[in-house]
Design a protein around this motif. Structure first.
Motif, PDB file in Angstrom:
ATOM      1  N   SER A  12     -10.191  10.514   0.914  1.00 54.13           N
ATOM      2  CA  SER A  12     -10.490  10.093   2.290  1.00 54.13           C
ATOM      3  C   SER A  12     -10.466   8.576   2.422  1.00 54.13           C
ATOM      4  O   SER A  12      -9.925   8.034   3.400  1.00 54.13           O
ATOM      5  N   ILE A  13     -11.055   7.896   1.463  1.00 52.77           N
ATOM      6  CA  ILE A  13     -11.051   6.424   1.488  1.00 52.77           C
ATOM      7  C   ILE A  13      -9.633   5.885   1.361  1.00 52.77           C
ATOM      8  O   ILE A  13      -9.243   4.976   2.098  1.00 52.77           O
ATOM      9  N   LEU A  14      -8.847   6.463   0.448  1.00 56.61           N
ATOM     10  CA  LEU A  14      -7.463   6.014   0.285  1.00 56.61           C
ATOM     11  C   LEU A  14      -6.632   6.282   1.530  1.00 56.61           C
ATOM     12  O   LEU A  14      -5.743   5.497   1.866  1.00 56.61           O
ATOM     13  N   VAL A  20      -4.099   0.897   6.397  1.00 59.37           N
ATOM     14  CA  VAL A  20      -4.585  -0.373   6.962  1.00 59.37           C
ATOM     15  C   VAL A  20      -4.029  -1.551   6.164  1.00 59.37           C
ATOM     16  O   VAL A  20      -3.569  -2.539   6.735  1.00 59.37           O
ATOM     17  N   ALA A  21      -4.038  -1.435   4.847  1.00 59.25           N
ATOM     18  CA  ALA A  21      -3.495  -2.505   4.004  1.00 59.25           C
ATOM     19  C   ALA A  21      -1.994  -2.671   4.237  1.00 59.25           C
ATOM     20  O   ALA A  21      -1.500  -3.804   4.331  1.00 59.25           O
ATOM     21  N   ILE A  24      -1.523  -4.486   7.580  1.00 62.93           N
ATOM     22  CA  ILE A  24      -1.849  -5.916   7.479  1.00 62.93           C
ATOM     23  C   ILE A  24      -0.783  -6.663   6.689  1.00 62.93           C
ATOM     24  O   ILE A  24      -0.343  -7.752   7.093  1.00 62.93           O
ATOM     25  N   LEU A  25      -0.338  -6.083   5.588  1.00 65.76           N
ATOM     26  CA  LEU A  25       0.712  -6.729   4.791  1.00 65.76           C
ATOM     27  C   LEU A  25       2.015  -6.856   5.583  1.00 65.76           C
ATOM     28  O   LEU A  25       2.717  -7.859   5.471  1.00 65.76           O
ATOM     29  N   ALA A  26       2.332  -5.839   6.364  1.00 63.18           N
ATOM     30  CA  ALA A  26       3.552  -5.901   7.180  1.00 63.18           C
ATOM     31  C   ALA A  26       3.438  -7.011   8.225  1.00 63.18           C
ATOM     32  O   ALA A  26       4.390  -7.768   8.427  1.00 63.18           O
ATOM     33  N   PRO A  56       5.283  -0.270   9.810  1.00 64.79           N
ATOM     34  CA  PRO A  56       5.304  -1.086   8.587  1.00 64.79           C
ATOM     35  C   PRO A  56       6.238  -0.539   7.514  1.00 64.79           C
ATOM     36  O   PRO A  56       6.896  -1.305   6.811  1.00 64.79           O
ATOM     37  N   ILE A  57       6.327   0.782   7.409  1.00 62.17           N
ATOM     38  CA  ILE A  57       7.231   1.373   6.415  1.00 62.17           C
ATOM     39  C   ILE A  57       8.676   1.014   6.754  1.00 62.17           C
ATOM     40  O   ILE A  57       9.451   0.605   5.876  1.00 62.17           O
ATOM     41  N   VAL A  58       9.030   1.136   8.033  1.00 63.56           N
ATOM     42  CA  VAL A  58      10.390   0.781   8.458  1.00 63.56           C
ATOM     43  C   VAL A  58      10.643  -0.706   8.234  1.00 63.56           C
ATOM     44  O   VAL A  58      11.731  -1.103   7.811  1.00 63.56           O
ATOM     45  N   TRP A  59       9.631  -1.540   8.490  1.00 68.20           N
ATOM     46  CA  TRP A  59       9.780  -2.980   8.257  1.00 68.20           C
ATOM     47  C   TRP A  59      10.131  -3.263   6.808  1.00 68.20           C
ATOM     48  O   TRP A  59      11.073  -3.985   6.518  1.00 68.20           O
TER      49      TRP A  59
END
Length: 69
Positions: A12-14, A20-21, A24-26, A56-59
């Motif tokens: 659940s935490i992951l 979210v990470a 933010i990275l994207a 973000p995945i597409v980025w």
């Protein structure tokens, strides 16, 4: 029984932390990109906000190395 609940808590935490990470990275990667103009950055940021998991995945797969003006 205890290990199952610990496993569920970790998953659940992951499930929250990883997207979210990635988001933010994207955003940081988009803002720091030298290949994009201001308009291109704005377009990618809007895409990431409209599609917070897929954007973000597409980025990182398609957009990071291509210029979009």
């Amino acid at each position: 029984m205890v290990t199952t609940s610990v496993f569920v808590i970790i998953i659940s935490i992951l499930a929250i932390v990883v997207p979210v990470a990635l988001f933010i990275l994207a955003l940081l990667s988009i803002l720091g990109s030298d290949m994009l103009t201001g308009a291109g950055k704005l377009i990618w940021i809007v895409i990431c906000f409209c599609f917070p998991i897929i954007g973000p995945i597409v980025w990182f797969i398609a957009g990071k190395n291509k210029a979009l003006s």
